[in-house]
Design a protein around this motif. Structure first.
Motif, PDB file in Angstrom:
ATOM      1  N   LEU A 282       0.894  -1.221   0.039  1.00 29.79           N
ATOM      2  CA  LEU A 282      -0.025   0.052   0.047  1.00 29.79           C
ATOM      3  C   LEU A 282       0.876   1.257   0.047  1.00 29.79           C
ATOM      4  O   LEU A 282       0.504   2.193  -0.627  1.00 29.79           O
ATOM      5  N   ARG A 283       1.782   1.196   0.684  1.00 23.24           N
ATOM      6  CA  ARG A 283       2.643   2.501   0.928  1.00 23.24           C
ATOM      7  C   ARG A 283       3.665   2.762  -0.257  1.00 23.24           C
ATOM      8  O   ARG A 283       3.621   3.637  -0.784  1.00 23.24           O
ATOM      9  N   ARG A 284       3.972   1.433  -1.079  1.00 26.68           N
ATOM     10  CA  ARG A 284       5.042   1.926  -2.045  1.00 26.68           C
ATOM     11  C   ARG A 284       4.082   2.014  -3.198  1.00 26.68           C
ATOM     12  O   ARG A 284       4.577   2.844  -4.146  1.00 26.68           O
ATOM     13  N   LEU A 289       2.351   6.099  -7.284  1.00 26.48           N
ATOM     14  CA  LEU A 289       1.413   6.700  -8.188  1.00 26.48           C
ATOM     15  C   LEU A 289       1.479   8.253  -7.662  1.00 26.48           C
ATOM     16  O   LEU A 289       1.018   9.080  -8.773  1.00 26.48           O
ATOM     17  N   ILE A 290       1.791   8.678  -6.707  1.00 28.10           N
ATOM     18  CA  ILE A 290       1.492  10.319  -6.405  1.00 28.10           C
ATOM     19  C   ILE A 290       2.974  10.831  -7.023  1.00 28.10           C
ATOM     20  O   ILE A 290       2.891  11.958  -7.712  1.00 28.10           O
ATOM     21  N   LEU A 295      -0.455  11.240  -9.931  1.00 28.21           N
ATOM     22  CA  LEU A 295      -1.880  11.092  -9.642  1.00 28.21           C
ATOM     23  C   LEU A 295      -2.259  11.734  -8.280  1.00 28.21           C
ATOM     24  O   LEU A 295      -1.768  11.659  -7.375  1.00 28.21           O
ATOM     25  N   PRO A 296      -3.366  12.778  -8.616  1.00 26.92           N
ATOM     26  CA  PRO A 296      -3.896  13.210  -7.298  1.00 26.92           C
ATOM     27  C   PRO A 296      -4.548  12.256  -6.257  1.00 26.92           C
ATOM     28  O   PRO A 296      -5.234  11.045  -6.636  1.00 26.92           O
ATOM     29  N   PRO A 297      -4.533  12.255  -4.894  1.00 30.96           N
ATOM     30  CA  PRO A 297      -5.036  11.378  -4.141  1.00 30.96           C
ATOM     31  C   PRO A 297      -6.547  11.021  -4.190  1.00 30.96           C
ATOM     32  O   PRO A 297      -7.009   9.878  -3.984  1.00 30.96           O
ATOM     33  N   GLN A 298      -7.157  12.091  -4.689  1.00 33.94           N
ATOM     34  CA  GLN A 298      -8.646  11.791  -4.874  1.00 33.94           C
ATOM     35  C   GLN A 298      -8.862  10.919  -6.116  1.00 33.94           C
ATOM     36  O   GLN A 298      -9.918  10.248  -6.026  1.00 33.94           O
ATOM     37  N   TYR A 299      -7.960  11.023  -7.171  1.00 34.54           N
ATOM     38  CA  TYR A 299      -8.081  10.256  -8.236  1.00 34.54           C
ATOM     39  C   TYR A 299      -7.854   8.736  -7.840  1.00 34.54           C
ATOM     40  O   TYR A 299      -8.691   7.766  -8.127  1.00 34.54           O
ATOM     41  N   ILE A 300      -7.098   8.308  -6.837  1.00 34.51           N
ATOM     42  CA  ILE A 300      -6.592   6.975  -6.327  1.00 34.51           C
ATOM     43  C   ILE A 300      -7.932   6.623  -5.626  1.00 34.51           C
ATOM     44  O   ILE A 300      -8.040   5.635  -5.778  1.00 34.51           O
ATOM     45  N   ALA A 301      -8.353   7.455  -4.720  1.00 29.18           N
ATOM     46  CA  ALA A 301      -9.517   7.053  -3.992  1.00 29.18           C
ATOM     47  C   ALA A 301     -10.616   6.544  -4.887  1.00 29.18           C
ATOM     48  O   ALA A 301     -11.368   5.549  -4.529  1.00 29.18           O
ATOM     49  N   HIS A 302     -11.056   7.180  -6.125  1.00 25.05           N
ATOM     50  CA  HIS A 302     -11.973   6.644  -6.985  1.00 25.05           C
ATOM     51  C   HIS A 302     -11.496   5.132  -7.600  1.00 25.05           C
ATOM     52  O   HIS A 302     -12.457   4.760  -8.211  1.00 25.05           O
ATOM     53  N   MET A 308      -3.414  -2.296  -5.449  1.00 25.56           N
ATOM     54  CA  MET A 308      -3.354  -3.630  -5.294  1.00 25.56           C
ATOM     55  C   MET A 308      -2.462  -4.185  -6.321  1.00 25.56           C
ATOM     56  O   MET A 308      -1.922  -5.585  -6.130  1.00 25.56           O
ATOM     57  N   TYR A 309      -2.119  -3.625  -7.478  1.00 26.32           N
ATOM     58  CA  TYR A 309      -1.546  -4.230  -8.563  1.00 26.32           C
ATOM     59  C   TYR A 309       0.220  -4.292  -8.074  1.00 26.32           C
ATOM     60  O   TYR A 309       0.544  -3.736  -7.379  1.00 26.32           O
ATOM     61  N   SER A 310       0.647  -5.107  -8.893  1.00 27.14           N
ATOM     62  CA  SER A 310       2.116  -5.526  -8.526  1.00 27.14           C
ATOM     63  C   SER A 310       2.885  -4.202  -9.106  1.00 27.14           C
ATOM     64  O   SER A 310       2.700  -3.835 -10.108  1.00 27.14           O
ATOM     65  N   LEU A 311       3.836  -3.583  -8.371  1.00 21.10           N
ATOM     66  CA  LEU A 311       4.576  -2.537  -8.464  1.00 21.10           C
ATOM     67  C   LEU A 311       5.562  -2.730  -9.585  1.00 21.10           C
ATOM     68  O   LEU A 311       5.715  -1.955 -10.617  1.00 21.10           O
ATOM     69  N   GLU A 312       6.197  -3.725  -9.548  1.00 24.03           N
ATOM     70  CA  GLU A 312       7.427  -4.214 -10.328  1.00 24.03           C
ATOM     71  C   GLU A 312       6.861  -4.727 -11.728  1.00 24.03           C
ATOM     72  O   GLU A 312       7.514  -4.523 -12.856  1.00 24.03           O
ATOM     73  N   ARG A 313       5.985  -5.677 -11.640  1.00 20.38           N
ATOM     74  CA  ARG A 313       5.470  -6.417 -12.724  1.00 20.38           C
ATOM     75  C   ARG A 313       4.341  -5.700 -13.653  1.00 20.38           C
ATOM     76  O   ARG A 313       4.061  -6.062 -14.865  1.00 20.38           O
ATOM     77  N   ARG A 314       3.703  -4.432 -13.122  1.00 18.84           N
ATOM     78  CA  ARG A 314       2.674  -3.952 -13.733  1.00 18.84           C
ATOM     79  C   ARG A 314       2.744  -2.456 -13.728  1.00 18.84           C
ATOM     80  O   ARG A 314       2.770  -1.761 -14.794  1.00 18.84           O
ATOM     81  N   LEU A 315       2.755  -1.844 -12.672  1.00 24.05           N
ATOM     82  CA  LEU A 315       2.511  -0.273 -12.558  1.00 24.05           C
ATOM     83  C   LEU A 315       3.789   0.385 -13.179  1.00 24.05           C
ATOM     84  O   LEU A 315       3.675   1.165 -14.085  1.00 24.05           O
ATOM     85  N   VAL A 316       5.010  -0.013 -12.900  1.00 23.55           N
ATOM     86  CA  VAL A 316       6.211   0.533 -13.225  1.00 23.55           C
ATOM     87  C   VAL A 316       6.569   0.461 -14.743  1.00 23.55           C
ATOM     88  O   VAL A 316       6.592   1.408 -15.735  1.00 23.55           O
ATOM     89  N   PRO A 317       6.254  -1.042 -15.473  1.00 23.56           N
ATOM     90  CA  PRO A 317       6.546  -1.230 -16.748  1.00 23.56           C
ATOM     91  C   PRO A 317       5.488  -0.527 -17.612  1.00 23.56           C
ATOM     92  O   PRO A 317       5.775   0.169 -18.601  1.00 23.56           O
ATOM     93  N   ARG A 318       4.390  -0.442 -17.395  1.00 23.53           N
ATOM     94  CA  ARG A 318       3.162   0.243 -17.999  1.00 23.53           C
ATOM     95  C   ARG A 318       3.292   1.714 -17.945  1.00 23.53           C
ATOM     96  O   ARG A 318       3.172   2.517 -19.096  1.00 23.53           O
ATOM     97  N   HIS A 319       3.702   2.287 -16.832  1.00 20.70           N
ATOM     98  CA  HIS A 319       3.899   3.557 -16.822  1.00 20.70           C
ATOM     99  C   HIS A 319       5.101   4.171 -17.766  1.00 20.70           C
ATOM    100  O   HIS A 319       5.089   5.174 -18.313  1.00 20.70           O
ATOM    101  N   LEU A 320       6.157   3.350 -17.615  1.00 24.55           N
ATOM    102  CA  LEU A 320       7.460   3.574 -18.493  1.00 24.55           C
ATOM    103  C   LEU A 320       6.814   3.722 -20.071  1.00 24.55           C
ATOM    104  O   LEU A 320       7.462   4.491 -20.769  1.00 24.55           O
ATOM    105  N   VAL A 321       6.189   2.635 -20.732  1.00 26.96           N
ATOM    106  CA  VAL A 321       5.670   2.674 -21.838  1.00 26.96           C
ATOM    107  C   VAL A 321       4.750   3.726 -22.089  1.00 26.96           C
ATOM    108  O   VAL A 321       5.066   4.574 -23.251  1.00 26.96           O
TER     109      VAL A 321
END
Length: 381
Positions: A282-284, A289-290, A295-302, A308-321
């Motif tokens: 949750l913290r990482r 995301l911020i 991303l604004p905190p309110q955007y994340i709340a919605h 819940m997604y994997s930071l290394e296998r999903r969030l970071v790679p897709r953000h880089l693309v």
């Protein structure tokens, strides 16, 4: 036979050769009339298909057997037309529950099968249950329990799925369960909802009524009201974790994202499983995301499922693309990050990688490396 020997011993001492021949014949006849000793270990190996090691462990449960007739009747029933179990099935269930060989065919085994059939189970489904839980099949009078659970689950398949997760469904005292089911119906859950709850959080409905009522109270305190669309999902989550863990994760969300309690409740109502994620995740995820995606905190709340997604296998790679595509103005600058993260891997490649490989040589390889935790030079965030 011992009595016969006692009568013949005095005769043997003074008998003629002819009388001795008669004596031997009588002893032989007496021995033939006595049953041979029933070798339990050999029976388990040769007839039931157990290994020597399995037979050695199982033999103690049927060591009192003097004859194989009762075990033979049990095996004949299981391999007969009622169930049609194979030799491999027999070896499996006897190794799991040797006591089943001591069952009464008519009073226990046939009665169990008839009970399953009366509730719409097929022979194949009964076979599946017997293979998985022979001790339950043998020891639990299941007919009454099926009569209670089947109206909730609606089909044998759903009940078997739930009992795979929680054998207590078929062993627990129904007097302890009935108040929970009645209470959950008062909270707006349908029979189908309760059945799904039993699959998602199977032990919840079989717990003490006070525990179930407390889980409903804690779910409501987090802003998900009984009768709402997400109530079942939220209750399944809260029913699996203690209040101390809930409080700790709420504290992380408030500290990292600056959320109010109302925003925490909103995030929970959108994705209740965020409270199952570890505090570290949750913290990482929140910090990434911020600070990196912006991303604004309110955007994340919605769109709290992002936590819940994997930071290394999903969030970071897709953000880089997407970052690389934006830098080259190949996609809109205001591309919604949620719509980038949520598609399946196949859909993501199809939409965000394949169309741009000519414009960005090596994009697919760089993305694959990033997913493996090796972010290429020049492909930084």
């Amino acid at each position: 036979m011992l009595q016969l020997q006692k009568h013949l011993i005095p005769f043997h001492r003074s008998a003629s050769p002819i009388h001795l021949s008669l004596h031997r014949a009588l002893l032989s006849a007496a021995a033939a009339a006595s049953p041979a000793h029933f070798a339990v270990d050999d029976y388990l190996v040769t007839t039931c298909g157990l290994t020597n090691e399995q037979a050695a462990k199982a033999a103690k449960y049927i060591s009192h057997f003097k004859f194989p007739s009762k075990a033979d009747a049990v095996l004949a029933f299981f391999t007969g037309p009622a169930l049609g179990l194979s030799k491999a099935d027999i070896a499996l269930l006897v190794s799991l529950d040797p006591r089943i060989l001591n069952s009464s065919v008519e009073k226990t085994l046939r009665a169990r099968v008839d009970g399953f059939l009366s509730h719409g189970f097929t022979a194949a489904q009964i076979r599946s249950f017997v293979r998985r839980a022979p001790s339950l099949f043998r020891s639990v009078n299941i007919n009454k329990k099926l009569g209670f659970w089947m109206p909730l689950f609606g089909s044998p398949e759903r009940l078997l799925q739930a009992s795979d997760w929680n054998n207590w469904l078929l062993t627990t005292d129904l007097k302890k369960v009935e108040p929970n089911v009645a209470f959950l119906k008062q909270c707006g859950l349908s029979a189908g909802d309760i059945a799904k709850l039993l699959v998602a959080a199977s032990r919840l409905v079989t717990m003490h009524p006070e525990y179930v009522q407390d889980a409903v109270r804690r779910t409501t305190q987090l802003g998900v009201a009984p009768g709402s669309q997400m109530f079942r999902h939220a209750l399944a989550t809260i029913g699996c974790i203690c209040q101390e863990k809930v409080d700790a994760k709420v504290a992380v969300l408030k500290e990292t994202l600056g959320w109010s309690q109302e925003e925490v409740n909103l995030a929970f109502s959108k994705a209740p499983r965020i409270l199952v994620a570890s505090e570290e995740r949750l913290r990482r995820n929140a910090e990434f995301l911020i600070n990196k995606v912006g991303l604004p905190p309110q955007y994340i709340a919605h769109r709290s499922v992002l936590l819940m997604y994997s930071l290394e296998r999903r969030l970071v790679p897709r953000h880089l693309v997407v970052k690389a595509l934006k830098e080259r103005r190949l996609v809109d600058q205001d591309r919604c990050f949620f719509n980038v993260v949520t598609p399946t891997e196949e859909k993501f490649l199809e939409k965000f990688v394949a169309p741009y490989e000519k414009s960005i040589p090596g994009l697919a390889d760089d993305y694959e490396s990033a997913c493996a935790g090796k972010v290429p030079e020049g492909f930084q965030y």
